[in-house]
Enzyme design. Sequence first.
Site, PDB file in Angstrom:
ATOM      1  N   GLU A  60      48.949  52.428  27.476  1.00  0.00           N
ATOM      2  CA  GLU A  60      49.204  51.409  28.498  1.00  0.00           C
ATOM      3  C   GLU A  60      49.574  50.056  27.910  1.00  0.00           C
ATOM      4  OE1 GLU A  60      46.628  53.481  28.680  1.00  0.00           O
ATOM      5  OE2 GLU A  60      46.780  54.533  30.597  1.00  0.00           O
ATOM      6  N   HIS A 129      37.594  54.232  37.928  1.00  0.00           N
ATOM      7  CA  HIS A 129      38.784  54.743  38.625  1.00  0.00           C
ATOM      8  C   HIS A 129      38.810  54.297  40.086  1.00  0.00           C
ATOM      9  CE1 HIS A 129      38.926  57.259  35.075  1.00  0.00           C
ATOM     10  NE2 HIS A 129      40.086  57.765  35.441  1.00  0.00           N
TER      11      HIS A 129
HETATM   12  C1  LIG Z   1      43.449  54.450  29.821  1.00  0.00           C
HETATM   13  C2  LIG Z   1      43.636  55.663  30.634  1.00  0.00           C
HETATM   14  N1  LIG Z   1      44.886  56.081  30.916  1.00  0.00           N
HETATM   15  C3  LIG Z   1      45.091  57.168  31.669  1.00  0.00           C
HETATM   16  C4  LIG Z   1      44.025  57.871  32.158  1.00  0.00           C
HETATM   17  C5  LIG Z   1      44.257  59.037  33.087  1.00  0.00           C
HETATM   18  N2  LIG Z   1      43.976  60.271  32.344  1.00  0.00           N
HETATM   19  C6  LIG Z   1      42.753  60.813  32.354  1.00  0.00           C
HETATM   20  S1  LIG Z   1      42.640  62.093  31.290  1.00  0.00           S
HETATM   21  C7  LIG Z   1      44.275  61.945  30.870  1.00  0.00           C
HETATM   22  C8  LIG Z   1      44.840  62.863  29.865  1.00  0.00           C
HETATM   23  C9  LIG Z   1      44.112  62.775  28.585  1.00  0.00           C
HETATM   24  O1  LIG Z   1      44.680  63.634  27.671  1.00  0.00           O
HETATM   25  P1  LIG Z   1      43.938  64.038  26.360  1.00  0.00           P
HETATM   26  O2  LIG Z   1      43.476  62.829  25.647  1.00  0.00           O
HETATM   27  O3  LIG Z   1      44.819  64.956  25.622  1.00  0.00           O
HETATM   28  O4  LIG Z   1      42.631  64.791  26.854  1.00  0.00           O
HETATM   29  P2  LIG Z   1      42.571  66.140  27.727  1.00  0.00           P
HETATM   30  O5  LIG Z   1      42.616  65.737  29.145  1.00  0.00           O
HETATM   31  O6  LIG Z   1      43.677  67.001  27.342  1.00  0.00           O
HETATM   32  O7  LIG Z   1      41.230  66.703  27.397  1.00  0.00           O
HETATM   33  C10 LIG Z   1      44.870  60.903  31.549  1.00  0.00           C
HETATM   34  C11 LIG Z   1      46.268  60.506  31.423  1.00  0.00           C
HETATM   35  C12 LIG Z   1      42.741  57.399  31.846  1.00  0.00           C
HETATM   36  N3  LIG Z   1      41.641  58.005  32.328  1.00  0.00           N
HETATM   37  N4  LIG Z   1      42.569  56.317  31.074  1.00  0.00           N
END
Ligand SMILES: Cc1ncc(C[n+]2csc(CCOP(=O)(O)OP(=O)(O)O)c2C)c(N)n1
Lengths: 326, 318
Positions: A60, A129
Amino acid sequence: MREITYTEALREGLREEMELDASVFLLGEDIAGYGGAFGVTRGLIDKFGAERVINTPISEGSFVGAAVGASLVGSRPVVELMFMDFIALASDQLVNHAAKLHYVFGDQAKCPLVVRAVGGAGRCYGPTHSQSLEAWFVHTPGIKVVAPSTPADAKGLLKTAIRDNNPVLFMEHKLLYNERGPVPRIADPIPLGKARVVAKGEDLTIVAYSAMAMESEKAVIELHEHGLSAELIDLRSLCPMDIDSIVESVKKTGRLMVVEEGHRTAGVGAEVACRVFEEAYDYLDAPIRRVASVDVPISASPPLEQALLPSCEKIVTAALELIGTD
Amino acid sequence: MGEKNKLLDYYRTMLLIRFFEEKVEDLFRRGAIKGTSHPATGQEACAVGACAALGKKDYVTSTHRGHGHMIARGGDPSKIMAELFGKESGYSRGRGGSQLMADFQLGFLGSNGITGGGLPLATGVALSAKLRHTRRVVACFFGDGASNQGTFHESLNMASLWKLPVIYICENNLYAMSTNIKNSMAVKNVAERAAAYAMEGVRVDGNDVLAVHDAVHMARVKAKKGDGPSLIECATYRLSGHSRGDPRKYRTAAEEKEWEAKEPIKHLRKLLLKKKYMTGKESTAIRKEARQIIAEAVKFSKRSKFPDESTLTEGLFA
Ligand SMILES: Cc1ncc(C[n+]2csc(CCOP(=O)(O)OP(=O)(O)O)c2C)c(N)n1
Ligand SMILES: [Mg+2]
């Protein structure tokens, strides 16, 4: 008039502006094939391709900053923040860069940038959130802040925000996405800084915005059953703020209540109240009331979340108390 | 503990995580719980292998996909479940929900709703552990997506610079929500990123509980010696959607099938049977026992009370 959802209205606004202006492009997490976490950009990739609907890594701070940079040299980026809470990660680029550059560098530097951020609680998503952080940016000179409550406003204000030559924080509320309302097929942009009188009334003025404008509308109907006529003003944009319309209304009703979903302390309501106090003190027949979220993080637990959020019921109660005070 | 008991223990815990997450998905479908949750289904070996290699006094930081980490660290499934129900008896008294739970007695310093948010915290915990001469180590879980946050890069740099006792454990499940790593990372593997910070980066089969265990064990030995941090990339796959209601259209059926064949519990079960550490009958009994624990957790949660409104403003400040 045909009715569409807030989501569809936003999508239409994006599509039309992208058709009109090739310099508009979209940037955000999972906005392309997936269509965004709340589905706003669904299908736009098919029409405009991956060069104008760009999926970002989870970065972000830097993709919002990249949008600021792109906006300096001729692009008009529209960034999506999946949840407004994540604006904390991007706030340096908005507060220390986007908000300052035109003032400092003069006319050579413009940041025609829109950050669409999904705010608000009510779905038990918990402390990180669910927040409404718009007041942070209202407090920052150099950023406009817009928060539509209806599908028509969502479309019209988004179009204006995209055409604006300044950074605009565009707050969408997750509880509004499925709300339906009339939206003209050919919608004119709606000017920023012009509030909308939702209901005319004599006994008190209620100022609200975003989902709380909808909640206040319900409250106005209930107040009618109590024999009270409330005037409801939907701010639509928090910066610039249409203080004149509020003052004009307060001169008529003599009472003011501000409803917001953000936390009470140093919130938007505090600013509205103080401005009215400064400009219409003589017309006030009662103390100004604020209805806002309790100053604690937003709980995931349903009863605690409901307890801390403003609601129709709390607005009605506060209004009845307010009327009782003179 | 002998190898047999160790492996049986892993098996039990992995099943517990699997059944917990399946039950949560079911409860969401039936509207029994609100909000959202990110299941760790398919990634059990990462949590269990890593936590098994830690000492009692070590610390763990977790992510939005944290139920498994917590169970693997010895967290109480009933209190995790109650938190999802928003009940007072939950780990965070219902305040945090799925993404914000902690048990400091277990050194579990919290799941985390902000992608990449745990990395600086873990780094600071390691800094303090070092300053206080505790010889404790920090295990920091995060996803492939989180490795694109500035916090990842800044944390690894500081940890390496200051030789902090922290193990960065990336569960690379190929996706961040709908985004494949091919479309989010300029390098192929997360482990490669360690090189930029003069850190050792290894990539292991994240569906092989022993491989994860061994890698974390080695990193821990190194950290305790004062030789600094490590980055371990565990190649894995979530068998579920990202969160509730994800139709998974961004993945092909063929890919899902391929990974189902590699899923970690089946793998361990085969090993246990082959080594004759467990009979088919015993396996059934273990499964039954795990399901019972989860059923108990649901019962406990349903029985528990919601927090009282009067508690709303309690505890804002210490
Ligand atoms: C700062 C932030 N950006 C976006 C999100 C929304 N979000 C939650 S989980 C996720 C994906 C995370 O991917 P990864 O780190 O690969 O973990 P996974 O979900 O695959 O376990 C996103 C985009 C968030 N919670 N926090
Ligand atoms: Mg991932």
